[in-house]
Design a protein around this motif. Structure first.
Motif, short mmCIF file in Angstrom:
data_model
loop_
_atom_site.label_atom_id
_atom_site.label_comp_id
_atom_site.label_asym_id
_atom_site.label_seq_id
_atom_site.Cartn_x
_atom_site.Cartn_y
_atom_site.Cartn_z
N ARG A 166 0.94 -1.33 0.08
CA ARG A 166 0.03 -0.21 0.12
C ARG A 166 1.14 1.14 0.07
NH1 ARG A 166 -3.23 0.99 5.14
NH2 ARG A 166 -1.43 1.54 5.91
N LEU A 169 2.39 1.73 -3.36
CA LEU A 169 1.39 2.18 -4.38
C LEU A 169 1.06 3.60 -4.23
CD1 LEU A 169 -0.91 -0.90 -4.53
CD2 LEU A 169 0.73 0.03 -6.38
N ASP A 170 1.15 4.05 -2.90
CA ASP A 170 0.84 5.53 -2.64
C ASP A 170 2.05 6.39 -3.18
OD1 ASP A 170 -1.61 4.94 -1.57
OD2 ASP A 170 -0.70 5.02 0.45
N SER A 171 3.13 5.79 -2.92
CA SER A 171 4.46 6.59 -3.51
C SER A 171 4.49 6.74 -5.01
CB SER A 171 5.66 5.93 -2.65
OG SER A 171 6.66 6.45 -3.36
N LEU A 172 4.32 5.51 -5.40
CA LEU A 172 4.10 5.55 -6.82
C LEU A 172 3.03 6.37 -7.61
CD1 LEU A 172 5.32 4.27 -9.77
CD2 LEU A 172 3.47 2.42 -9.21
N SER A 173 1.94 6.30 -6.76
CA SER A 173 0.84 7.15 -7.23
C SER A 173 1.33 8.92 -7.10
CB SER A 173 -0.46 7.24 -6.43
OG SER A 173 -1.56 8.05 -6.80
N ARG A 174 1.80 9.24 -6.13
CA ARG A 174 2.41 10.33 -6.07
C ARG A 174 3.45 10.87 -7.01
NH1 ARG A 174 2.10 9.12 -0.61
NH2 ARG A 174 4.54 8.50 -0.49
N LEU A 176 3.43 9.57 -10.06
CA LEU A 176 2.85 9.70 -11.41
C LEU A 176 2.03 10.98 -11.15
CD1 LEU A 176 1.66 5.93 -11.95
CD2 LEU A 176 3.58 7.06 -13.15
N SER A 177 1.45 11.54 -10.05
CA SER A 177 0.72 12.79 -10.43
C SER A 177 1.73 13.71 -10.86
CB SER A 177 0.01 12.83 -8.94
OG SER A 177 1.12 13.02 -8.06
#
Length: 181
Positions: A166, A169-174, A176-177
């Motif tokens: 989790r 994934l949160d780090s990757l999402s940040r 990618l944003s």
């Protein structure tokens, strides 16, 4: 203010325990007293009741604990009653427990995983934590948290090692944003 009260009284009892070379004995009494307070939630409110005189509070405490607690712990209870601080007793006992664990180099570790760990995996985690810290022993607390998806989160005091899916994934999402197309 409550933190100061727990520190002052907790430090006083801790220093007496160390000075008398009786840390283990007093620590055991502190744990028993904490468990007694947890098992009897009406006890402290009774002692804090404004209609109860200081003498009655002292008599009640003495009648219950006189033969079960040492003079040092009884002295703590007496002083806290006289100073009208008995309501802070749970935080004082908790503070003492933390100081004793620190002195004995006992680490309190919380491990969160998405599924329960096997005994072999628990032993591996404990061995690894002992390897990378200065603790002589550990008090391990295992919890399951399905939202982690995989991996684990280890908390030792105020330090957190988050190796969960989790979190990744949160780090990757940040990341990618922040990408502009």
């Amino acid at each position: 203010m409550a933190k100061l009260v727990s520190k002052v009284y907790g430090d006083a009892l801790f220093e007496i325990a160390v000075e008398d070379n009786n840390l283990d004995g007093i620590w055991n009494e502190v744990r028993v007293l904490s468990e007694s307070l947890s098992a009897n939630p009406d006890f402290l409110p009774t002692l804090k009741h404004p209609d109860m005189s200081m003498e009655k509070k002292q008599e009640l405490v003495e009648s219950i604990f006189k033969d079960k607690l040492s003079k040092d712990v009884m002295g703590l209870l007496d002083v806290m009653i006289r100073k009208n601080r008995i309501g802070e007793l749970p935080s004082v006992l908790k503070y003492f427990d933390e100081r004793a664990k620190e002195k004995k180099k006992i680490g309190v570790v919380e491990v969160k995983t998405p599924a329960p760990l096997s005994d072999a995996d628990r032993k591996k985690v404990e061995a690894r934590v002992l390897e990378v810290t200065d603790f002589a022993s550990l008090e391990m607390n295992y919890k399951t948290d399905k939202s982690l998806l995989g991996g684990m989160v280890i908390r030792i005091g105020d330090q957190v090692l988050d190796n969960s899916i989790r979190s990744k994934l949160d780090s990757l999402s940040r990341q990618l944003s922040g990408v502009r197309l």
